[in-house]
Design a protein around this motif. Sequence first.
Motif, mmCIF file in Angstrom:
data_model
loop_
_atom_site.group_PDB
_atom_site.id
_atom_site.type_symbol
_atom_site.label_atom_id
_atom_site.label_comp_id
_atom_site.label_asym_id
_atom_site.label_seq_id
_atom_site.Cartn_x
_atom_site.Cartn_y
_atom_site.Cartn_z
ATOM 1 N N TYR A 11 0.839 -1.207 0.000
ATOM 2 C CA TYR A 11 0.000 0.000 0.000
ATOM 3 C C TYR A 11 0.871 1.253 0.000
ATOM 4 O O TYR A 11 0.617 2.208 -0.747
ATOM 5 N N PHE A 12 1.899 1.235 0.838
ATOM 6 C CA PHE A 12 2.770 2.411 0.927
ATOM 7 C C PHE A 12 3.487 2.665 -0.391
ATOM 8 O O PHE A 12 3.537 3.804 -0.882
ATOM 9 N N ASN A 13 4.042 1.631 -0.986
ATOM 10 C CA ASN A 13 4.843 1.803 -2.203
ATOM 11 C C ASN A 13 3.991 2.073 -3.437
ATOM 12 O O ASN A 13 4.384 2.845 -4.316
ATOM 13 N N GLN A 14 2.818 1.454 -3.502
ATOM 14 C CA GLN A 14 2.009 1.560 -4.706
ATOM 15 C C GLN A 14 0.968 2.670 -4.644
ATOM 16 O O GLN A 14 0.578 3.198 -5.696
ATOM 17 N N ILE A 15 0.513 3.018 -3.442
ATOM 18 C CA ILE A 15 -0.575 3.996 -3.320
ATOM 19 C C ILE A 15 -0.117 5.258 -2.613
ATOM 20 O O ILE A 15 -0.285 6.370 -3.124
ATOM 21 N N THR A 16 0.491 5.124 -1.427
ATOM 22 C CA THR A 16 0.893 6.315 -0.663
ATOM 23 C C THR A 16 1.934 7.120 -1.415
ATOM 24 O O THR A 16 1.816 8.347 -1.552
ATOM 25 N N THR A 52 -3.442 -3.461 17.401
ATOM 26 C CA THR A 52 -3.165 -4.817 17.878
ATOM 27 C C THR A 52 -1.667 -5.045 18.047
ATOM 28 O O THR A 52 -1.213 -5.609 19.050
ATOM 29 N N LEU A 53 -0.883 -4.585 17.081
ATOM 30 C CA LEU A 53 0.567 -4.757 17.152
ATOM 31 C C LEU A 53 1.151 -4.008 18.345
ATOM 32 O O LEU A 53 2.016 -4.531 19.066
ATOM 33 N N PHE A 54 0.689 -2.786 18.576
ATOM 34 C CA PHE A 54 1.177 -2.006 19.716
ATOM 35 C C PHE A 54 0.816 -2.694 21.033
ATOM 36 O O PHE A 54 1.630 -2.754 21.963
ATOM 37 N N GLU A 55 -0.394 -3.196 21.138
ATOM 38 C CA GLU A 55 -0.814 -3.864 22.373
ATOM 39 C C GLU A 55 0.046 -5.091 22.654
ATOM 40 O O GLU A 55 0.420 -5.350 23.804
ATOM 41 N N ILE A 56 0.367 -5.836 21.601
ATOM 42 C CA ILE A 56 1.196 -7.019 21.787
ATOM 43 C C ILE A 56 2.605 -6.635 22.232
ATOM 44 O O ILE A 56 3.173 -7.214 23.171
ATOM 45 N N VAL A 57 3.177 -5.647 21.575
ATOM 46 C CA VAL A 57 4.549 -5.230 21.901
ATOM 47 C C VAL A 57 4.638 -4.648 23.304
ATOM 48 O O VAL A 57 5.578 -4.924 24.064
ATOM 49 N N LEU A 58 3.649 -3.849 23.682
ATOM 50 C CA LEU A 58 3.719 -3.146 24.967
ATOM 51 C C LEU A 58 3.300 -4.024 26.140
ATOM 52 O O LEU A 58 3.881 -3.909 27.236
ATOM 53 N N PHE A 59 2.326 -4.876 25.941
ATOM 54 C CA PHE A 59 1.730 -5.549 27.089
ATOM 55 C C PHE A 59 1.947 -7.060 27.127
ATOM 56 O O PHE A 59 1.578 -7.703 28.100
ATOM 57 N N GLU A 60 2.516 -7.623 26.069
ATOM 58 C CA GLU A 60 2.776 -9.061 26.072
ATOM 59 C C GLU A 60 4.282 -9.317 26.086
ATOM 60 O O GLU A 60 5.071 -8.421 25.801
ATOM 61 N N ASP A 61 4.648 -10.540 26.385
ATOM 62 C CA ASP A 61 6.064 -10.914 26.448
ATOM 63 C C ASP A 61 6.388 -11.901 25.334
ATOM 64 O O ASP A 61 6.743 -13.054 25.577
ATOM 65 N N TYR A 62 6.254 -11.477 24.106
ATOM 66 C CA TYR A 62 6.581 -12.310 22.960
ATOM 67 C C TYR A 62 8.084 -12.201 22.679
ATOM 68 O O TYR A 62 8.703 -11.173 22.930
ATOM 69 N N GLY A 63 8.628 -13.260 22.129
ATOM 70 C CA GLY A 63 10.051 -13.249 21.819
ATOM 71 C C GLY A 63 10.347 -12.902 20.378
ATOM 72 O O GLY A 63 11.470 -13.128 19.912
ATOM 73 N N ASN A 64 9.381 -12.357 19.663
ATOM 74 C CA ASN A 64 9.579 -12.051 18.231
ATOM 75 C C ASN A 64 9.358 -10.561 17.960
ATOM 76 O O ASN A 64 8.689 -10.195 16.987
ATOM 77 N N GLN A 65 9.903 -9.709 18.816
ATOM 78 C CA GLN A 65 9.677 -8.275 18.666
ATOM 79 C C GLN A 65 10.219 -7.764 17.335
ATOM 80 O O GLN A 65 9.640 -6.854 16.736
ATOM 81 N N TRP A 66 11.329 -8.342 16.870
ATOM 82 C CA TRP A 66 11.884 -7.900 15.589
ATOM 83 C C TRP A 66 10.852 -8.100 14.477
ATOM 84 O O TRP A 66 10.630 -7.205 13.656
ATOM 85 N N SER A 67 10.228 -9.261 14.446
ATOM 86 C CA SER A 67 9.233 -9.545 13.406
ATOM 87 C C SER A 67 8.029 -8.624 13.518
ATOM 88 O O SER A 67 7.486 -8.170 12.500
ATOM 89 N N LEU A 68 7.604 -8.327 14.734
ATOM 90 C CA LEU A 68 6.434 -7.478 14.937
ATOM 91 C C LEU A 68 6.722 -6.029 14.575
ATOM 92 O O LEU A 68 5.806 -5.283 14.195
ATOM 93 N N SER A 69 7.983 -5.612 14.685
ATOM 94 C CA SER A 69 8.317 -4.212 14.395
ATOM 95 C C SER A 69 8.198 -3.890 12.913
ATOM 96 O O SER A 69 7.943 -2.742 12.542
ATOM 97 N N ARG A 70 8.394 -4.881 12.057
ATOM 98 C CA ARG A 70 8.391 -4.632 10.604
ATOM 99 C C ARG A 70 7.051 -4.085 10.107
ATOM 100 O O ARG A 70 7.012 -3.044 9.443
ATOM 101 N N PRO A 71 5.936 -4.761 10.383
ATOM 102 C CA PRO A 71 4.672 -4.197 9.886
ATOM 103 C C PRO A 71 4.282 -2.904 10.596
ATOM 104 O O PRO A 71 3.546 -2.103 10.027
ATOM 105 N N MET A 72 4.754 -2.687 11.816
ATOM 106 C CA MET A 72 4.397 -1.460 12.532
ATOM 107 C C MET A 72 4.903 -0.232 11.790
ATOM 108 O O MET A 72 4.177 0.762 11.624
ATOM 109 N N LEU A 73 6.139 -0.278 11.328
ATOM 110 C CA LEU A 73 6.673 0.873 10.583
ATOM 111 C C LEU A 73 5.918 1.063 9.276
ATOM 112 O O LEU A 73 5.576 2.204 8.909
ATOM 113 N N SER A 74 5.646 -0.035 8.567
ATOM 114 C CA SER A 74 4.921 0.083 7.294
ATOM 115 C C SER A 74 3.555 0.729 7.497
ATOM 116 O O SER A 74 3.134 1.586 6.708
ATOM 117 N N LEU A 75 2.853 0.346 8.562
ATOM 118 C CA LEU A 75 1.530 0.906 8.840
ATOM 119 C C LEU A 75 1.623 2.370 9.247
ATOM 120 O O LEU A 75 0.795 3.197 8.840
#
Length: 1126
Positions: free
Chosen positions: A1004-1009, A1039-1062
Amino acid sequence: MESLAQLEALCERLYNSQDQAERAHAESTLKCFSVNTDYISQCQYILDHALTPYALMLASSSLLKQVTEQSLSLQLRLDIRNILVLLADSFFSVYVHGNYLINYLATRGPELQPFVTASLVQLFCRVTKFGWFDDDRFKDVVNESMDFLKATSDHYAIGLKILNQLVSEMNQPSPGLTSTHHRRVACSFRDHALFEIFQICLTSLNQLKTDVMSRLQELALSLALKCLSFDFVGTSLDESSEEFGTVQVPSAWRPVLEDPSNLQIFFDYYAIAKPPISKEALECLVRLASVRRSLFSNDVQRSKFLAHLMTGTKEILQTGQGLADHDNYHEYCRLLGRFKANYQLQELVNVDGYSDWIRLVAEFTSKSLQSWQWASTSVYYLLGLWSRLVTSVPYLKGDSPSMLDEFVPKITEGFITSRFDSVQDMTALFWISIWPPEDFTFLPQTPLYGCIFWQAGFPDDLSENPLDNVELLQDQLDCFPYLCRFQKANDGFLGLQYERTSLYIIKTMEPILQNYMERSRIGSTVNANELFVIESKLAWITHIIAAVLKIKQCTGSCVESQEVIDAELAARVLQLINITDSGLHSQRYGELSKQRLDRAILTFFQHFRKSYVGDQAMHSSKQLYARLSELLGLHDHLVILNVIVGKIATNLKCYTESEDVIDHTLSLFFELASGYMTGKQLLKLDTVKFIIGNHTREHFPFLEEHRCSRSRTTFYYTIGWLIFMEDSPVKFRSSMDPLLQVFIRLESTPDAVFRTNNVKYALIGLMRDLRGITMATNTTYGLLFDWIYPAHMPVLLKGISHWTDTPEVGHIIFALSLLNSLAMNQVTTPLLKFMAEFVLNKAQRLTFDSSSPNGILLFREVSKIIVAYGSRILSLPNPADIYAFKYKGIWICLTTLSRALSGNYVNFGVFELYGDRALADVLDIALKMSLSIPLADILAFRKLTKAYFAFLEVLFNSHIAFILNLDSSTFMHIVASLESGLKGLDSNISSQCASSIDSLAAYYFNQITVGEAPASPASVNLARHVAECPSLFPELLKTLFEIVLFEDYGNQWSLSRPMLSLILINQQMLSDLKAQILASQPVEQHQRLLLCFEKLMADVTRSLDTKNRDKFTQNLTVFRHDFRVK
């Protein structure tokens, strides 16, 4: 609801009716109480006025569900709490003026049912936990519970129940709370209330010691156990497991635990109480024996605590009190096991009375070993204690004697003797099971402290043999070798003890071995019962020798003298192998005792190989082989390998129905083949050459046995591994000839008879075989591909086509449809699993020439098979076992397609360019199969979940245009499923969903924004989808922010990728989300959190290049840490 009476009648039907339709009607009618917050006041009315316990239960359970699942306001939660507090206050106000309990029961019914009380208590504790940080009134729970303890015994019980439930509620994660919020509440509760509750239960225990009402004693002990079992540091221990580490009691508890009276109270309760109360007292002592070393003020206090524990356990051993109860006995063994787990041997021997204590423990262990029926699951803790003690002897300092050299040999010999005794006992039980006598007085009785084990504590299944319990067998044998190789400090006791034990083993084994040899020559006149005993004893001694030899590769401590002893022990088992398959014994492969013996021999081979034949031991076993050469003429590794492979071949030839023996044999075979050096050595052996060239059912009948069909994959995996060690096309083709003959027979089978059982089983076996061969390929994959394609691919498609059709004529009954589905599933599952393996490009094995069309041709075949399967499976009705009949095949198809799409050996642009529908058709049918499964079912079945989200990840990463060209409702359903996957507990699934969302947002970012006109059709479709659902991206970001801030997942690197795109799509989304998050936080924290948000986007540009993404990920890590700081 027209009246309270009508509601009570509905509640009665809801909980008691045997009519399913009636219950369903009542449930749907009463559902409003648990889902609509407007009914909270009505629940209060029911609690005040209802007469039946079922109405009270409805009100309580509905409020519990409201609190758990609804985001209730603080006032509503306080109102719910006040309902309960007011009820409690009414108890005491009436009690002051008279006997409230009698008045209450008189107005509310004969009695308040226990399940109603339990539900009300759970509600009270749940609302307390959920509101812990919202209002200080929730933290008054301990003081309010104390009021109950000052009233009647019935109120006392309610107060203890509240505290019990409160500790459990705070200790366990709750639905509706994030794991982070749960830990914050648990830690606050631990710091502010748990110690006070523990003190209350200690006071109660002292007050109730002379109380005849065991109910209160049990509640008080249960509360103490819950306090001591609290997850103090957030390790999330599995409560179903008996294993736990050090109990991390807070330092504030030090004065209480150092007070000897508080430890003594649990020994007192064990002495005065009866089961199950006495068992809970022991459980508390197990926890107390495990408290961390640093808790005590100094070594003196710790030594006093240890001395008290030893004195208390010694008194129990001296009197034997309570040990006739199996639960008490088991917990007492656990208590003894904690001594060495939490204390050093040096500390134990320095305690006054150690010599008496260790002597009593040794006697107790010996009696326990003799009573295998009673102690089968408890001996593990005793053997663990002794094994830890003996391994600590080299580090023992000072003159204090450990006395282990006196007791360990007796325990070692006692263990062996007890295993033989178990054989005799099992023999007696076997004959009782087939001829039960009226008088059982002839049975052997092995009393321990006055109990008879044939009457209590015996396994439910009298035919259960200890040799069949693999887990228990391993637990016991893992500890035993350390006792055999016991090394006394500062002298040569190591060699002496090991030599003594090995001589005892040999002396015990040789007459049995001689007897077994004689029985092989006698013939059919041999008593079956005698052979059962002999083979069972030999199985035990073989397992023991295997365990003793295993320790060398675990410790590396074997000196040359021990190698000679190892050779003596191994020689006896190797002699046994020659006997087991000769004479009469060669006709007894169907006997369970023979199978147990052969499994023991296989275990011996596995441990012997790791110690003396493994790749690391090829040149370090000279003394052992010198002695084996003297005894048996086995002078090197190759000769031993030939013996092992000979036994493997014999088992595969002679065992046709024992799946356990076949699987164990194949496991050993693969271990040998997969070792680099041992694999090369195997290729020199004639037996292995024969197996590679003659792997047919004529030579190996188990291949024809349907119950062993799953073992075929392992068998051919091993054969394939050996074949591909040499990159020889000629050897490969000659080895594949048996499978070629099966293909030829299937290809020549007319369609009219293709659905017969003979064809079905041939096809199933062939697919399992080919899957095993494919698993073994590496750079040799091309040999297999050229062998299968194109000549034999039509058979696979023919199999799918003939075994997935279901009669659709209206008069054919549904049962026939299910039978067809079953047959289809039996054939298609191994076929699809083969295809899933065949298209997997692991280790880049699918490397075709740049001018080769093989990648495209392979994908076309995959497309044909999946389309054929999918189009037929979708037309079948849904049976009761929908996973086995439908979902299983679908997830294998999705896995196959995902692997083919991501294998990097197909240029998919070719299909559209030349008008080939292979790609479009297979994507279309795969999507239809996915959409035919409810999302709840996808998330419920683990393998289906993994396959579904892996498929979506591939689509969003490489074929996003296909997703975007779907209609909006389908598109939104898929994105919603990604959001559900993000919230799951599996970090791998969460990462896959994050990757899919990142692909979508980046597109969406590359093709539309920032894209330039003219837009592609896929871009136009995406813009239309987003316009129809403007909250799509904001909800994903939230949803991504809630998971990063309030949960203890071990895949923060993976979750950060779509957050920046959004965020880059529209930064207003971040601003709105920031406002929402701040609104949910205390006002005094707003300034600090605003600063955190400012740092989040520091030095982050409007780009999705790798450098910018990494910078955002770094900022997010800092942001998360700063945000979570209290």
